[in-house]
Write an enzyme that holds these catalytic residues in place. Structure first.
Site, PDB file in Angstrom:
ATOM      1  N   ASP A 127       0.858  -1.184   0.000  1.00  0.00           N
ATOM      2  CA  ASP A 127       0.000   0.000   0.000  1.00  0.00           C
ATOM      3  C   ASP A 127       0.898   1.240   0.000  1.00  0.00           C
ATOM      4  O   ASP A 127       1.720   1.410   0.905  1.00  0.00           O
ATOM      5  CB  ASP A 127      -0.873  -0.031   1.271  1.00  0.00           C
ATOM      6  CG  ASP A 127      -2.243   0.567   1.051  1.00  0.00           C
ATOM      7  OD1 ASP A 127      -2.333   1.551   0.304  1.00  0.00           O
ATOM      8  OD2 ASP A 127      -3.211   0.057   1.647  1.00  0.00           O
ATOM      9  N   GLU A 282      -6.393   3.310  -6.399  1.00  0.00           N
ATOM     10  CA  GLU A 282      -7.610   3.354  -5.614  1.00  0.00           C
ATOM     11  C   GLU A 282      -8.452   4.495  -6.174  1.00  0.00           C
ATOM     12  O   GLU A 282      -8.118   5.659  -6.008  1.00  0.00           O
ATOM     13  CB  GLU A 282      -7.314   3.612  -4.137  1.00  0.00           C
ATOM     14  CG  GLU A 282      -8.562   3.433  -3.310  1.00  0.00           C
ATOM     15  CD  GLU A 282      -8.633   4.315  -2.096  1.00  0.00           C
ATOM     16  OE1 GLU A 282      -7.833   5.256  -1.953  1.00  0.00           O
ATOM     17  OE2 GLU A 282      -9.528   4.081  -1.277  1.00  0.00           O
ATOM     18  N   HIS A 349     -11.286  -2.521   3.755  1.00  0.00           N
ATOM     19  CA  HIS A 349     -11.149  -1.942   5.092  1.00  0.00           C
ATOM     20  C   HIS A 349     -11.881  -0.605   5.246  1.00  0.00           C
ATOM     21  O   HIS A 349     -11.933  -0.056   6.334  1.00  0.00           O
ATOM     22  CB  HIS A 349      -9.660  -1.753   5.395  1.00  0.00           C
ATOM     23  CG  HIS A 349      -9.050  -0.727   4.487  1.00  0.00           C
ATOM     24  ND1 HIS A 349      -8.897  -0.940   3.129  1.00  0.00           N
ATOM     25  CD2 HIS A 349      -8.598   0.525   4.723  1.00  0.00           C
ATOM     26  CE1 HIS A 349      -8.374   0.132   2.574  1.00  0.00           C
ATOM     27  NE2 HIS A 349      -8.177   1.036   3.518  1.00  0.00           N
ATOM     28  N   ASP A 350     -12.406  -0.050   4.155  1.00  0.00           N
ATOM     29  CA  ASP A 350     -13.126   1.223   4.228  1.00  0.00           C
ATOM     30  C   ASP A 350     -14.630   1.025   4.244  1.00  0.00           C
ATOM     31  O   ASP A 350     -15.383   1.995   4.116  1.00  0.00           O
ATOM     32  CB  ASP A 350     -12.772   2.104   3.012  1.00  0.00           C
ATOM     33  CG  ASP A 350     -11.357   2.668   3.112  1.00  0.00           C
ATOM     34  OD1 ASP A 350     -10.848   2.798   4.237  1.00  0.00           O
ATOM     35  OD2 ASP A 350     -10.772   2.960   2.060  1.00  0.00           O
TER      36      ASP A 350
END
Ligand code: TEU
Length: 577
Positions: A127, A282, A349-350
């Site tokens: 990431d 993203e 995870h969001d």
């Protein structure tokens, strides 16, 4: 016509030799690559497995679970940030991009983990959080110290003598994206929390720093990069006033400035090409054209992008219709039918948990509905991203009180709701349903104390339903969500048609069943997914061409000529002939 039942899925029908040949034929439209053929598993490291008892997951915990991860049939892992950080946003605020936060271990542990993945043929995706750094990063400390500091231009500033800067919305800070900084009498920009100042991508020196960081990790052997919040990296630095209400279309106004493509192309030549890695963005801009420009292989920018349309439609408890859901996936597939490549995901995870947003968490339906969603994820064109815990059907956690929240986004939204005088009870209902904390609870390994996550008190409360949902029980149940995931991963790996084949939506108007085919040369698969808790039928001429049942999350399938009746959340994959 005789009504009959198929008993037991015919898994044995798969022939891997034939499929190798099939894969070699592919590529009329797409060049074959490992990252297109891969299945990605996302690990949120603080919640996976804690070996030192501090309540946070760590690299050694991942090392311990390598065989489990491999057993899923996944071939790529993306791990959320584990770098040095004050952890205001759980590591998305990086203060040293080359150092590991001690909570996760050290560089040796990282290297051992990476080697463990590679030994198992699993690629590793890092990431990269470079739209912003942490305010604690040395660059920002320097930049903040004086207007003439050489690092000043690593960030965006608005001198206070020009007055108050034009309003910019911040995703996490209800007070907006400019923060006044007294020592140099200026405002700095932060698209996210005030502790996450935006880096200035217009500065070539800053870009070089980023490429150096990426090279550092590529040299260690990472195979890919996930570019966090990347569409915001390049902005209009004349800081214009935007029309009222613009923040609803945030990406269009704040992201995807034309020069972003130049920078990505530079990054491609500096890093991606040299190290033979890949990068996924993203966010995919606000139009298909944006998305195409990011991932068109001929442009040499990024290799893959993921869009937010699906997660955006599921952020509130009001359900979208199945027709809308089909429409999103169909439009995105069509837009990339000839060129470019996207990621397919339903959770991360969001977001809240997959089964709560797209399936049915009611214990009666949780198993088939999660299996159905995983079948969907693994049978679409695009690289499937699956989030830890979704392979066993982990669910949302009930958190009705704001005091229990630790997430910077949740707290920011709460402050904003208070400031706007919103109905707080209604707000908390939505937050409880949609908050990112739902998807960050400790991985449910077994039903012992702390769910087998670790000996210390976990940083985040364990979901009470761990006695019913955990890995060890699902390991021994051939019909579990876990074992279904494994079967489905295997089927995808053995059938190139699921990776590269054309997608055709059938009966768009069917209210309960999502039906589509995937076709590659003379291979054709039919996917039938019942998104409802009722038994539902569909009639399709394709069913006449039934060849074999590759996947079925029930033990039987009811068929009468070209009509199939699906049980609640039944998911089947048929090979046609
Ligand atoms: O998210 C970027 C982003 O756009 C998020 O605001 C997302 O839409 C939101 O969290 C949904 O609830 C990335 C990371 O994925 C996120 O975890 C970070 O907090 C954020 O960037 C800042 O780095």
């Amino acid at each position: 016509m005789k009504k009959w039942l198929w008993i037991c899925p015919l898994m044995a029908m798969l022939s891997s030799c034939a499929n190798v040949e099939k894969k070699q034929e592919v590529a009329s439209a797409f060049e074959r690559t490992w990252w297109k053929e891969g299945i990605l598993y996302q690990i949120y490291p603080q919640s996976f497995r804690d070996t030192d008892g501090d309540g946070f997951g760590d690299f050694k915990g991942v090392i311990e679970k390598l065989d489990y991860i491999e057993s899923l049939g996944i071939t790529m892992v993306w791990m959320n940030p584990f770098f040095q950080s004050p952890l205001v946003d759980n590591g998305y605020d990086v203060s040293d991009y080359r150092a590991i936060h001690p909570r996760y271990g050290n560089m040796e542990d990282f290297e051992e983990m990476l080697e463990g993945f590679h030994q198992r043929g699993i690629k590793f995706v890092l990431d990269v959080v470079v739209n912003h750094s942490s305010e604690a990063h040395e660059w920002f400390q320097q930049a903040q110290s004086s207007r003439t500091n050489p690092y000043r231009d690593y960030y965006h500033w608005w001198p206070a003598e020009k007055g108050v800067p034009p309003y910019r919305h911040s995703l996490f800070d209800p007070e907006g994206a400019w923060e006044y900084d007294a020592p140099t009498d200026a405002y700095y920009l932060h698209t996210f929390a005030e502790e996450q100042p935006d880096l200035n991508w217009e500065n070539p020196k800053l870009r070089q720093e980023v490429y150096d960081i990426m090279k550092f990790w590529a040299a260690k052997g990472v195979d890919g990069f996930r570019m966090d919040a990347f569409q915001f990296a390049s902005k209009d630095t004349t800081w214009p006033e935007f029309p009222e209400g613009h923040e609803k279309d945030f990406v269009k106004w704040y992201g995807m400035r034309p020069q972003l493509h130049t920078y990505l192309n530079e990054m491609y030549h500096e890093v991606i090409e040299k190290y033979n890695v890949f990068a996924v963005a993203e966010g995919a801009g606000s139009t298909f054209q944006d998305a195409h420009d990011l991932v068109d292989a001929d442009r040499n920018e990024l290799q893959m992008a993921y869009h937010f349309e699906t997660v955006d439609m599921s952020r509130t408890p009001e359900r979208y219709t199945l027709a809308e859901f089909k429409d999103v996936f169909t439009r995105w597939d069509q837009a990339f039918a000839e060129k470019g490549w996207i990621a397919i995901f339903l959770s991360n995870h969001d977001n809240a948990r997959l089964v709560n947003r797209f399936g049915n968490p009611n214990p009666k339906f949780r198993t088939p509905s999660t299996q159905m969603l995983n079948t969907f994820l693994l049978s679409m064109r695009g690289t499937p991203y699956t989030y830890y815990g979704d392979e066993i059907g982990m669910t949302n956690i009930d958190m009705p009180n704001i005091e229990d929240y630790v997430d910077v986004e949740a707290k920011g939204k709460y402050k904003a709701a208070l400031a706007k005088g919103e109905d707080i009870d209604a707000f908390m209902k939505v937050l409880n349903y949609s908050s990112r904390e739902n998807g960050r609870t400790p991985m449910q390994w077994n039903n012992s104390t702390n769910v087998g996550f670790g000996s210390g008190t976990p940083w985040k409360r364990v979901n009470e339903n761990y006695t019913q949902i955990n890995v060890s029980e699902q390991e021994v149940d051939p019909n579990s969500i876990l074992n279904h995931f494994r079967k489905m991963a295997q089927v995808r790996k053995e059938n190139a048609v699921l990776v590269y084949g054309d997608y055709t939506l059938l009966q768009a108007e069917h209210p309960d069943i999502y039906a589509f085919t995937r076709t590659l040369g003379d291979e054709k698969l039919l996917v039938l997914l019942n998104f409802s808790e009722e038994k539902t039928a569909i009639t399709l001429s394709e069913i006449d061409h039934f060849g074999a049942l590759l996947i079925n999350n029930y033990n039987s399938l009811e068929r009468e000529a070209n009509k199939v009746s699906l049980l609640p959340y039944q998911a089947v994959l048929l090979k046609l002939q």
